[in-house]
Design a protein around this motif. Sequence first.
Motif, short mmCIF file in Angstrom:
data_model
loop_
_atom_site.label_atom_id
_atom_site.label_comp_id
_atom_site.label_asym_id
_atom_site.label_seq_id
_atom_site.Cartn_x
_atom_site.Cartn_y
_atom_site.Cartn_z
N ALA A 1405 57.94 39.54 35.29
CA ALA A 1405 57.64 39.89 33.90
C ALA A 1405 58.94 40.02 33.11
O ALA A 1405 59.07 39.50 32.00
CB ALA A 1405 56.86 41.20 33.86
N SER A 1458 50.11 34.77 35.46
CA SER A 1458 49.29 35.42 34.44
C SER A 1458 48.08 36.07 35.09
O SER A 1458 47.68 37.17 34.75
CB SER A 1458 48.88 34.41 33.39
OG SER A 1458 48.24 33.32 34.03
N LYS A 1459 47.49 35.36 36.08
CA LYS A 1459 46.32 35.94 36.74
C LYS A 1459 46.71 37.22 37.48
O LYS A 1459 46.00 38.22 37.44
CB LYS A 1459 45.73 34.94 37.73
CG LYS A 1459 45.03 33.78 37.03
CD LYS A 1459 44.75 32.66 37.99
CE LYS A 1459 44.39 31.38 37.24
NZ LYS A 1459 44.51 30.20 38.05
N TRP A 1461 49.24 39.17 36.84
CA TRP A 1461 49.56 40.24 35.87
C TRP A 1461 48.28 40.88 35.36
O TRP A 1461 48.16 42.10 35.29
CB TRP A 1461 50.35 39.64 34.70
CG TRP A 1461 51.78 39.38 35.01
CD1 TRP A 1461 52.53 39.95 35.98
CD2 TRP A 1461 52.65 38.45 34.33
NE1 TRP A 1461 53.80 39.44 35.95
CE2 TRP A 1461 53.91 38.53 34.95
CE3 TRP A 1461 52.49 37.57 33.27
CZ2 TRP A 1461 55.00 37.77 34.55
CZ3 TRP A 1461 53.57 36.80 32.86
CH2 TRP A 1461 54.81 36.89 33.49
N LEU A 1462 47.32 40.03 34.99
CA LEU A 1462 46.07 40.59 34.48
C LEU A 1462 45.41 41.45 35.54
O LEU A 1462 44.88 42.53 35.26
CB LEU A 1462 45.12 39.46 34.05
CG LEU A 1462 45.46 38.85 32.68
CD1 LEU A 1462 44.75 37.53 32.48
CD2 LEU A 1462 45.07 39.81 31.56
N THR A 1512 52.27 40.02 29.83
CA THR A 1512 50.92 39.48 29.67
C THR A 1512 50.63 39.23 28.20
O THR A 1512 50.08 38.18 27.82
CB THR A 1512 49.89 40.49 30.24
OG1 THR A 1512 50.35 40.92 31.50
CG2 THR A 1512 48.53 39.86 30.38
N TRP A 1515 52.34 36.19 27.14
CA TRP A 1515 51.70 34.98 27.65
C TRP A 1515 50.44 34.67 26.86
O TRP A 1515 50.19 33.54 26.45
CB TRP A 1515 51.36 35.16 29.14
CG TRP A 1515 50.53 34.04 29.67
CD1 TRP A 1515 50.95 32.78 29.94
CD2 TRP A 1515 49.14 34.07 29.97
NE1 TRP A 1515 49.90 32.02 30.40
CE2 TRP A 1515 48.77 32.79 30.43
CE3 TRP A 1515 48.16 35.06 29.90
CZ2 TRP A 1515 47.47 32.46 30.80
CZ3 TRP A 1515 46.88 34.75 30.29
CH2 TRP A 1515 46.53 33.46 30.74
N ARG A 1562 40.24 40.52 27.58
CA ARG A 1562 41.69 40.63 27.75
C ARG A 1562 42.31 41.43 26.62
O ARG A 1562 43.19 42.26 26.84
CB ARG A 1562 42.30 39.23 27.79
CG ARG A 1562 41.93 38.49 29.05
CD ARG A 1562 42.39 37.07 28.99
NE ARG A 1562 42.21 36.42 30.28
CZ ARG A 1562 42.56 35.17 30.51
NH1 ARG A 1562 43.08 34.44 29.55
NH2 ARG A 1562 42.38 34.64 31.71
N ILE A 1566 44.45 44.95 27.14
CA ILE A 1566 45.83 45.25 26.71
C ILE A 1566 45.84 46.39 25.72
O ILE A 1566 46.62 47.34 25.81
CB ILE A 1566 46.46 43.98 26.10
CG1 ILE A 1566 46.70 42.99 27.23
CG2 ILE A 1566 47.75 44.31 25.38
CD1 ILE A 1566 47.46 41.79 26.84
#
Length: 2048
Positions: A1405, A1458-1459, A1461-1462, A1512, A1515, A1562, A1566
Amino acid sequence: MELAHSLLLNEEAYNQLGEFQKAEFIFEWLQFLEKLLPVTSRADIRENQKILVEQLTSLLNNSPGPPTRRLVAKNLAVLYSTGDTFSVYQTIDKCNELIRSKDDSPSYLPTKLAAVVCLGYLYKKLGRILGNSFTDTVGNVLKAMKNAESQGRYEIMLSLQNILNGLGAAAIPCHRDIYKAARSCLTDRSMAVRCAAAKCLLELQNEAVFMWSTDLDSVVTLCFKSFEGSNYDVRLAVSKLLGTVLARALTSKQTTASTRHNFRRISLEDVMELLGTGFLRGSCGFLRASGDMLKGTSSVSRDVRVGVTQAYVVFVSTLGARWLERNFSAFLSHILDLVSQSHPKAVQSQTDAIGCRRCVSFILRATVGGLLGEKAQIAAAKEICQAIWKLKKVVDAAMSDSNLETRTSATDVTASQHVLVCALQELGSLIHGLGTTAAPLLQDSSAGVLEAVISVILHPSISVRLTAAWCLRCIAVALPSYVSLLLDRCLERLSALKSSPESVTGYSFAVAALLGAVKHSPLGIPHGKGKVIMAVAEDLLCSAAQNSRISLQRTQAGWLLIAALMTLGPAVVQHHLPRMLLLWKCIFPLSPKDLETEKTRGDSFTWQVTLEGRAGALCAIKSFVSHCAGLLTDEVVQRLLPPLPSAVDLLTQLSSICKSYGNSLKTSSTVYRHKLYELLAVLPPKTYEGSFCAVLKELVADLTVPDSQIDTSTFLLPPLCHENDLLLLGPLLQDTDHRFIEEQLLLGNSIAGGSLEYDPYAIYEKVAKGDSVPKPLPPVLSVISAATHLFGVIFSHVAESHRLQVLEQLLNSIKQTKGSRQQIVQLNVVSAFSSSLKHLANCRGNLGPEEVRKSALTLVMGALESNNPLLRCAAAECLARLAQVVSDSAFTAGLAQVSFDKLKSARDVVSRTGHSLALGCLYRYLGGIGSTQHLNACVGILYTLSQDNTSPDVQAWALHSLSLIVDLAGPLYHVHVEPTLSLVLMLLLTVPPAYAEVHQSLGRCLNALITTLGPELQGSSATVSALRTSCLLGCAVMQDHPDCLVQAQAISCLQQLHMFAPRHVNLSSLVSCLCVNLCSSYLLLRRAVVACLRQLVQREAAEVSEYAVALVKESREDFTPADVNIREIGLEGALLGLLDKELDQRLCQDIKETLTHMLTSMAVEKLSFWLKLCKDVLAASADFNTVASIDTTQEEETAKGDDASVLTSDSDERFHPFSNPRWSTRVFAAECVCKIISQCENAGSAHFDVTLAQEGKQRDSRDDFLVLHLADLIRMAFMAATDHSDQLRLSGLQTLLIIVRKFASVPEPEFPGHVILEQYQANVGAALRPAFAPETPPDVTAKACQVCSAWIASGVVSDINDLRRVHQLLVSSLVKVQAGKEAQSQQYNESTSTMEILAVLKAWAEVYIVAVEKQKKQSDAHNHCLKIANSAEENYRDLTSSTSGLLDLVQADLGTLSKLWLAALQDFALLTLPSEYASQLPAEGGTFYTAETIENARPHYYNSWALILYATALWLTSTGFIVVDPDEGVINLSRPVTPTTMCQDSSTRPLVKSPEDVNTDRFHLILGVSVEFLCSPRSDAAMENIIACLRALQALFDVPWPRSKIGGDQELGVELLNVLHRLILTRESPDIQLAALEVVRLILFAAQEHVKEKRRSAEVDDGAAEKETLPEFGEGKDTGGLVPGKSLVFATLELCVCILVRQLPQLNPKLTCSPAVQSGKHLLLSEDGSRLVAAALVILSDVPAICSPEGSVSVLPTILYLIIGVLRETAVKLQDGQLPLTVAASLQALKGLLSSPMARAEKSRTAWTDLLCSALVTVLDCWDQADGLLQELDEVSLLTAITVFVMSTSPEVTTIECLQKRCIEKFKITLDSKDPLVQHKCYQLLHSIFQHPNKTVSYPYIRSLAPSIVGKLQETEKAKPENAAELQVIQEGIKVVTALTAAAEEEHRAPLVACLLPILISFLLDENALVSATNSAKNLHEFALQNLMQIGPQYSSVFKKLIASSPTMKARLESAVKGNQESIKVKTAKHAKNPGKTSSIQLKTNFL
């Protein structure tokens, strides 16, 4: 006292003093003389020598006290050595005469002693100068010794030591005589004489060869005899003598063999044989077995054995580490042989065996553990392993033999047990100390360490099995990676060999020990192990009944495993709780009836099994209660209770069961009792109230009819005494280096101390500090200890009536027993009662009525007069507790009175000591002494007692008590300070040194007095300075005392003095005293030294350090070898060396703090020195080949020179300051490097700037800068990061991280555009690579990830190919993460893989964030470049390549990342849910954590979520929330990790979500995480987290889709604004506030977009026709009302006002009325403040756009007020005519506001116009208000504001006549300004106004102001411009007139041009003038010419007319034009000639 400071004694002053003051005066003079003589010139000394000698010798007759006589002697010696020596013989004769004198009266004794001391010092100093006189002297002294008493013998021995020292080899004739005398003294009654004799013999053996050759045997025998009945000091002195003599005998055989034929050569075997004999047989039959030895009656006395043990250690230490390495195997086999069966006597009883084992362990620990470096220790460990294998073979043979000799082989097995125990303990301790550096040892298959240890787990002896288990535990603590592995192995063997009793107990011990190690291992074990262990335990318990042969072992093993499992803590245990409670319920009978029936059944074996099982169960529950307090809910407690009553019932039946089934149950029942007592003591007493009576009965029986006749005082009482009082009992109870072996001497002969086999359950408990192996006492004793503790708990909870019965019963039982029994009962009872008082005091309980007090008092008073000093101490403490609990002043006074009466009448030592201590302790817990009457009485009595010189004990106790009273009385004591101080001094000067305990008490008194005086000691009055001198005198006397503990007291007194009166303590002499004692053999002295140093360096580090070095350079003689180092490496280095050798934790902590203080105050000044120290420590043990290999890869050669020196420093055998430092020392050195960097950071920027540093170095070569040592820093970090020790690797990586962060931006001056760190990339890569190896522990990898991301993000390396090396490491770890949690290794706890995964994701990150930010910067720069020109194209291309490259590197893995991180964010979101949602969490845990380890995983998520969130968000915004993977459902992770799975059941989940839903999820994830955190960031939340969170929100709202979400949801917007508002209120940091404001701006922008969109769609829908009826969008609807809490506008305004008022309080209308603000002074804001205000203003000007017209009207006044307020408050003139940032922002905001469409909208137009008029008036009023302060106000800003109004509002506002007039007026004033800058700006503003399209606006201004402008320009014909500023004004004026001309109507133009042309032409110069003109004139000429060229063609008619009318003008113009054309020609020619020249020059300048 000042009168004493002279070379000769001031006899006048002396004769006027009283008897005692004379002694003080003399001592002060002698002290002064001692310092003065060495620095006085020879001539002065010779002049006064005769008188001085007379004065000094006359003092000898004055019966001087011990310290005085020593000083007289020293001074005489110095006097003769510096002056003439001819009268020395007379002095010697005089002394001899005094010694020969026949006077034996006590009053003459001091004179004799003084003469003896004098002779010693004279010979020591003058030595051989004195010729042969020594034979008579020595003879005389020895003769005197024959009938001397102990003081005489003591002083004679010390004098002889000095004589020998001075004469050296010359004294050979007397050696034999001295030897004979010393022999008799070595076994003297008086311990002090023994010590002195040992010192004398130690001196003698330097020259007397016979001591270590022919007479060696007798010397050794003599030493053994001397050990008998010795005390600690004697053992220390004699063992030093013995060890040294033997070492001497061994090493010097070469020299002597040739000279003496009859001398037998002594080998190591002989020496060992000699020592071994002492160890095994003591001092009796030496070398020939004496009769009783054969009969087998004698046992070695313990003190001999302990003394010999110390001698072993001295022997090895003297020979040194190298010798030990070479001879280790011989040494080891001899030492282990001491406890083997070849000497059955030594181990015939268990107590003997335990004592011997302790001694052997001590020898091994002190030599192997203390002397050897890490490599040698590994070699030693291998040797020990070999020994274990050998023994194992013997045992195996014996076990398998079935031949006839089985009887002997069985003894063999038992014989080997003690050897094995010692070997295993040492092996365990070694590996424990080595930590992870021992990894190579365990990996070495040839050594087979683990195999060896595991193989002896099956040994037939239980103590071996336990020690093997303990050894495994040590291995597990040292190497966390082995815990799981070993557990698996042992559990597997346990299941496989379930039928062998040895294996069941052995492996269960091992598993329990390993479980105990888990809490010491940061990485834990997999959670599933708990289930396995629980299953095994249950299986063992259930199958116990199947096979009676091993039922006992299985039962014990099962419960042991469960008890050990409890230590893993609540997280693990809660899963096994129900099963454990079930087992607990089943093991006890359910009802009393069942118990009765049980009693009638069974035999002694089944009862043994039952009792063992129940004891185990009790132990398991106790372990549960103490380790899992969090699980003790009421419900669990209720389930724990039912079996307790039956457990207590069984307790009451034990004695009858023992009677029925025989004595074999004795031990089991004792163990059961012990465990039950322990459990009850930790349970809340309320839970077993019903059983109080039954339990108390049993307790009383245990205490009063004990099974054992052992005196247990030494372990029962010390915890119940006050630690200060224990000092009275001598060194035995204090911490010493030999505590481990000395303890056995405390415990009396029948017990040698604890050992593991007494209680296997101790194996999993935490170890008491400092002890290596747990040492539980035998059950008989530990049951008493548990009983006293439990009695304390229960007694304080029973009814008061019951207490009386119990106490009376206890008192009766004491009365009824007799003799030694009585003392034991008394001791137990007092301990129990004392512990109950402690409990009562803690719970603020009450003791009860009068009768109870009486009984209690009888009990305590009886103990106060006990013969056992420990019991007296405990009783005094008990009395203090009693007074505290009763807390009635009359009662306390009564107690005091009893002691007073006793002390007045009693004459025996016991009661005098007991009651005097009682007086001192009485008020200890009552907050001090408050009554002066009581104080006076105490002081009176104690004064008398302390002068009782018949009994040193009474003196010591009385003085100790006095010191307590001084402390307790506080300020009340002031009246007594002077007399007490005199008393202390008098005693110090007169008490013989042999009574060290009296001196120690005196020291405590002095310390207390100094504390009482406190800061008053700084005073300058006569009384204070007299007191101060007395204190210093006292300290000086104690410093010279031979006893180390007294010296320690002296040091702590000086430390106190230094704290209160630092100027009066002579720092240099104090430091010298500290340095000398730094390596003392007494732990307490070392502690005092370091504690003092720690205090000194806090204030005066530099001075202390300088004094230490200066001192070593001056003095050659009395420095121990350890201090020689100070010369080389300073005090700091010596402390580091000490830290490495020292084993005492407290001391190590103090040393670290001392070094840290020194570092913080001196590291910057002595930079090279400190760095070299750290480098030496780190390099001393690094593997040099690794460092060397790295150096070859370095690009630059410059560092090679000094690198080479580092690499060779160890190989050439020269002095290396640190030989093989331990890993903990190296870790400390690495931490020091980090601290040095941070110190340099605070010290200044030159440390991080090469150019500045080099300049500084040239200016003053002594200056030093950190950046010049970068190569060293990198090397140190590299060495640490690649070490074997994991802790050191972590420290090394941390250092590397700091280096990268601090030096990343430091440019390299030789290669512009590069940074200095670039050349070290190979090193950084090499340091990081090992951390990613598969076997590396996760914490190291996690740290390395952090360094990787910092390195990549720092931008040091620009070349992508170079970056790939480090990037590749991160990629490899990402692959590991993708494997998911199933693939994680089963080596550590699951939470460690969470830690590692999150560290990897966080690192990625960080890299991604940096890449995106850089790219953003570049694209901004790119756009900027394009705006400027295309010239810089190439440069730009270079720049982009690196950063876009970085982004490309990340891009490849971004899909996966990204996956992940999510998924991580989703986990974090689940973990932050409040506890009431726990039931909704997924049962199997999250993506990266398991449900069981949820608590351990939390901190890791907290550590890394913020950066992951930001990445994230970046991204998602980069994809614009558009991308949704088609395969969203099937991700290659272990489970789908899209946030869609959040809290949803699979059945309700739609199969495929629409992209819109996924995006919404999403977005809310966040937003939710951010708001949750920002709502209540903990006060310790890191700044980085808050900033990252705000940045994430900024990124989120940077794209349209999320903006549409928040714009459309007003509640959400308001919520966010409120959260941000709160954040701004609670966090002061400007960075956070700016970031928050940026988010606010974006939210507002989103709302604007939303309103616009709604308006647009409404227009489209309704068509343009019905425009009038359009609904109003925006806030405020039709009414203009805003609802707080629901209104976005209101929330925004609130937030902006908060920022503005915080920065400019004057804006607050409430404040403006207050006088504080009305001073009207303008505040200059800080840069941050200005940025905040500017950001807030930008937001304010946007607010109306989201309002309806009515709404805009209601907010406009506020906004205008704030904007104009800021303008008014900050419009201050700056030096360079710049506009302040806030002013620019407010003008910009004003412009934005005024041009708002709302001002034109019909519904709001009129209101706006009114308000804007008012605003304009306000602006104009600013001017008038400021008239008084006109100098400050910036007219330009206000003019600009007016211009903004004129230009941006509708004419209705500014054409109102009165306003217009005022505005024009302001311009007029400003035009006349003297300041060219102001004029220039004014012209510019008018320029724009004149061009206003609306004539009604511009004409009035033109009419009023144009004439004066033209007029001004005409004036300039005469006054040419002086400088650039004036030139600009003229140019601007011309531009204004030109513009006017263009704007004017046709008919008015001609006159204007006619005005303009003459002015322009007047500026032209002719050719001659042009050459000499100033720059500004030239520029003006060119400007005029250009303008004329333009105007001429435009208005040609007017132009021609004018030129024609004026010939002068025409001529001027023509010449100017001609000149101009020529110059153009010249220029073009130049260009043609040299086309390349200019470009190259340009490049060069660019480059610079």
